[in-house]
Structure formats: C-alpha cells, structure tokens
Design a protein around this motif. Structure first.
Motif, PDB file in Angstrom:
ATOM      1  N   GLU A   1       0.915  -1.379   0.035  1.00  0.00           N
ATOM      2  CA  GLU A   1       0.003   0.141  -0.078  1.00  0.00           C
ATOM      3  C   GLU A   1       0.826   1.316  -0.074  1.00  0.00           C
ATOM      4  OE1 GLU A   1      -2.854  -0.164   3.079  1.00  0.00           O
ATOM      5  OE2 GLU A   1      -2.680   1.797   3.473  1.00  0.00           O
ATOM      6  N   ALA A   2       1.451   1.318   1.092  1.00  0.00           N
ATOM      7  CA  ALA A   2       2.209   2.751   1.298  1.00  0.00           C
ATOM      8  C   ALA A   2       3.158   2.285   2.394  1.00  0.00           C
ATOM      9  CB  ALA A   2       1.303   4.067   1.689  1.00  0.00           C
ATOM     10  N   PRO A   3       4.298   3.357   2.352  1.00  0.00           N
ATOM     11  CA  PRO A   3       5.129   3.402   3.571  1.00  0.00           C
ATOM     12  C   PRO A   3       4.509   3.474   4.816  1.00  0.00           C
ATOM     13  CG  PRO A   3       6.241   4.657   1.985  1.00  0.00           C
ATOM     14  CD  PRO A   3       4.641   4.420   1.454  1.00  0.00           C
TER      15      PRO A   3
ATOM     16  N   GLU B   1       9.286   2.477   7.409  1.00  0.00           N
ATOM     17  CA  GLU B   1       9.770   2.508   6.041  1.00  0.00           C
ATOM     18  C   GLU B   1      10.048   3.850   5.589  1.00  0.00           C
ATOM     19  OE1 GLU B   1       6.892   1.094   7.226  1.00  0.00           O
ATOM     20  OE2 GLU B   1       7.255  -1.167   6.906  1.00  0.00           O
ATOM     21  N   ASP B   2       9.363   4.920   6.035  1.00  0.00           N
ATOM     22  CA  ASP B   2       9.998   6.190   5.934  1.00  0.00           C
ATOM     23  C   ASP B   2      11.030   6.495   6.500  1.00  0.00           C
ATOM     24  OD1 ASP B   2       8.984   8.908   5.157  1.00  0.00           O
ATOM     25  OD2 ASP B   2       9.021   9.304   7.356  1.00  0.00           O
ATOM     26  N   ARG B   3      11.252   5.965   7.589  1.00  0.00           N
ATOM     27  CA  ARG B   3      12.663   6.184   8.464  1.00  0.00           C
ATOM     28  C   ARG B   3      13.833   5.440   7.637  1.00  0.00           C
ATOM     29  NH1 ARG B   3      15.476   4.455  12.497  1.00  0.00           N
ATOM     30  NH2 ARG B   3      14.219   2.391  12.652  1.00  0.00           N
TER      31      ARG B   3
ATOM     32  N   GLY C   1       8.572  -2.775   8.617  1.00  0.00           N
ATOM     33  CA  GLY C   1       8.466  -2.908  10.102  1.00  0.00           C
ATOM     34  C   GLY C   1       7.834  -4.137  10.537  1.00  0.00           C
ATOM     35  N   ARG C   2       6.790  -4.386  11.434  1.00  0.00           N
ATOM     36  CA  ARG C   2       6.491  -5.710  11.941  1.00  0.00           C
ATOM     37  C   ARG C   2       5.815  -6.110  10.997  1.00  0.00           C
ATOM     38  NH1 ARG C   2       2.320  -5.975  16.072  1.00  0.00           N
ATOM     39  NH2 ARG C   2       2.685  -8.111  16.226  1.00  0.00           N
ATOM     40  N   SER C   3       4.934  -5.845   9.999  1.00  0.00           N
ATOM     41  CA  SER C   3       4.436  -6.222   8.916  1.00  0.00           C
ATOM     42  C   SER C   3       5.332  -6.795   7.995  1.00  0.00           C
ATOM     43  CB  SER C   3       3.091  -5.534   8.422  1.00  0.00           C
ATOM     44  OG  SER C   3       3.626  -4.492   7.723  1.00  0.00           O
TER      45      SER C   3
ATOM     46  N   TRP D   1       5.144   7.654  -0.656  1.00  0.00           N
ATOM     47  CA  TRP D   1       5.525   8.658   0.475  1.00  0.00           C
ATOM     48  C   TRP D   1       4.496   8.287   1.471  1.00  0.00           C
ATOM     49  CZ3 TRP D   1       5.497  10.100  -4.590  1.00  0.00           C
ATOM     50  CH2 TRP D   1       6.739  10.568  -5.128  1.00  0.00           C
ATOM     51  N   ARG D   2       5.108   8.375   2.655  1.00  0.00           N
ATOM     52  CA  ARG D   2       4.231   7.764   4.005  1.00  0.00           C
ATOM     53  C   ARG D   2       2.990   8.772   4.101  1.00  0.00           C
ATOM     54  NH1 ARG D   2       5.198   8.708  10.216  1.00  0.00           N
ATOM     55  NH2 ARG D   2       3.721   7.250  10.928  1.00  0.00           N
TER      56      ARG D   2
END
Ligand code: URA
Length: 259
Positions: free
Chosen positions: A106-108, A112-114, A121-123, A155-156
C-alpha cells in the motif's frame, strides 16, 4: 501520548514542544493564525486543475522512463504527490529489480519512511516469513528465489492513514510502469488498497483474495493475485490459513511452464 497517537502524531521531530503547543499561552483562536502558510512555490494541489496537472505530469514522466533505474530516480524526484511534503523521503522498492515475483503493498509506514525501504516494520517481518515459506526472499540465498517489493504509493501518509484516491491516482502511472519494466512472472497484491488500485471493480479483499487476475502491460498481461496484507494477518492470525493457500497458489503459478 494517546492524544497525539490518535491525532496521527507518532514521530518526534524536536527536543521540546514550541510555539503553538504552549497551551497556556495560546488561546484556541490563535492556533490557526500561527500555523505556517503553505510555501508559495509548492501549493497543496487542492484544486482539481493542479491535481489533474500532477497526474498528467506523472503519466508523461512514467512513460519516458526507459529503464528501472531511470524510473526509480524519476519517482524520487517527482514533486506532484502531496504526501511528499510530510514524508522524510520516497520509498520505492527493495529486493531484486527484475525478479520473477513482485509484491505490491500500500504505502510506507513509519519504519519504511525512516529507512527508505518498503515493508521493514512488523508487517514486513511477517511478509518475509511468508515469502520464506515458499522459498522466496528479498535477499535470496542459494535455496531461494528473489523477490522485488514495492508499493502503490511512495511517500508515507501522515499517521499511517490510508492514501486518498488523489494520492493513489498520481502514483499509479509509476506503479504501472514499474510492473511493465520489471516484467515479473507474477504480482502479489498485498491488501485491499493495491488490489483496488489495479482493479477498481473490487470492493472486498475477503472476496477477491486468492483469485487470479491480470494486470495489462504493453508487453502483455501479468498474472496478479490479491492476498491479505500482513498487517491484517497480525491483527487476525486465524486468517493466516487463507494466506497460506494463496502463497501455495503463487508457488504453483511460479513453477508453471511458460505459456
Ligand atoms: N505496509 C505496506 O503496505 N507497505 C509498506 O511498505 C509497509 C507497510
């Protein structure tokens, strides 16, 4: 903290709160007046004309990207998605460009943004385990086949909200071009948002998961399978059995002889 979390604030940007956050000094009426005005050179594209212009620019830029490296740098430099303003940077892909399997999420989110990579991340950790269960990996060893991982939005969105239809629309020319250039043997669409973005007739991931569809590219159709998003599976572990079925279906498709 809960108040901030509910409002979508989950990243610390300064050592101490300042200015308008001093609630003793600021009456509610003064708060809007002190919010920064949008920068004149980068107005939020609220008018339909500017959203339309951004979409046309995205379509033209995506079409002119002749290879993946160029596409990745074109996305990174694109200024037409309003989410760019609030994100640290673009998150385009991870894994091996040109791999047989392309995962589209889907999107960060925040991690993911970091880190600038999708699904870290966890997912993302669960996604890695799901892929490993059918012999796939973003950094493959000898026994594994490579995958490439991307999103339909680069982009987040603030507070990890769902992307709006305008944000999705302006990123989709790049997502389609990404598929056309990576030429995967199959695409896994992780969750409702990417599934709907490619197949607007879909209204339910529960009904659409596990059913093969086709994404059209200039070089022909690419099989695409909607699957549950790993974040959903973290919340609803009982649904993992359906995800397992879908992974086995993907594995079988991958091993199919070429048509
Ligand atoms: N969820 C997604 O859909 N994509 C990411 O990159 C991370 C979480």
């Amino acid at each position: 903290m809960q108040f901030y979390a509910n409002a979508g604030v989950d990243t610390v940007e300064a050592e101490s709160p300042g200015g308008i956050w001093n609630w003793k000094a600021a009456s509610p009426r003064r708060v809007p007046a002190q919010q920064p005005a949008p920068a004149p050179q980068a107005p939020a594209p609220t008018a339909s004309v500017s959203a339309g212009e951004a979409l046309s620019a995205a379509e033209a830029l995506a079409a002119t990207a002749s290879d993946l490296e160029m596409l990745v740098s074109t996305i990174a430099a694109f200024e037409g998605c309003p989410l760019r303003e609030g994100a640290r940077g673009p998150v385009v892909y991870d894994g091996v460009l040109g791999a047989d399997v392309l995962i589209v999420g889907e999107a960060p989110g925040r991690e993911e943004d970091r880190l600038g990579k999708p699904f870290v991340g966890r997912s993302g950790q669960l996604l890695d385990r799901m892929l490993a269960s059918i012999g796939l990996a973003r950094a493959p060893g000898e026994e594994q086949r490579p995958v490439c991982i991307t999103n339909v939005v680069y982009w987040r969105p603030p507070g990890n909200r769902n992307p709006t239809s305008a944000e999705l629309a302006v990123c989709m020319p790049f997502a389609r071009r990404f598929i056309a250039l990576t030429k995967p043997k199959l695409v896994l669409l992780a969750g409702k948002v990417p599934t709907e973005a490619f197949f607007p007739d879909v209204s339910s991931i529960i009904r659409s998961r596990g059913q093969w569809r086709e994404i059209e590219t200039p070089d022909g159709a690419v099989p695409a399978l909607p699957i549950f998003h790993p974040a959903f599976l973290l919340r609803q572990p009982a649904q993992k059995r359906w995800a397992w079925r879908d992974l086995l279906s993907a594995k079988a498709k991958l091993n199919d002889p070429l048509p």
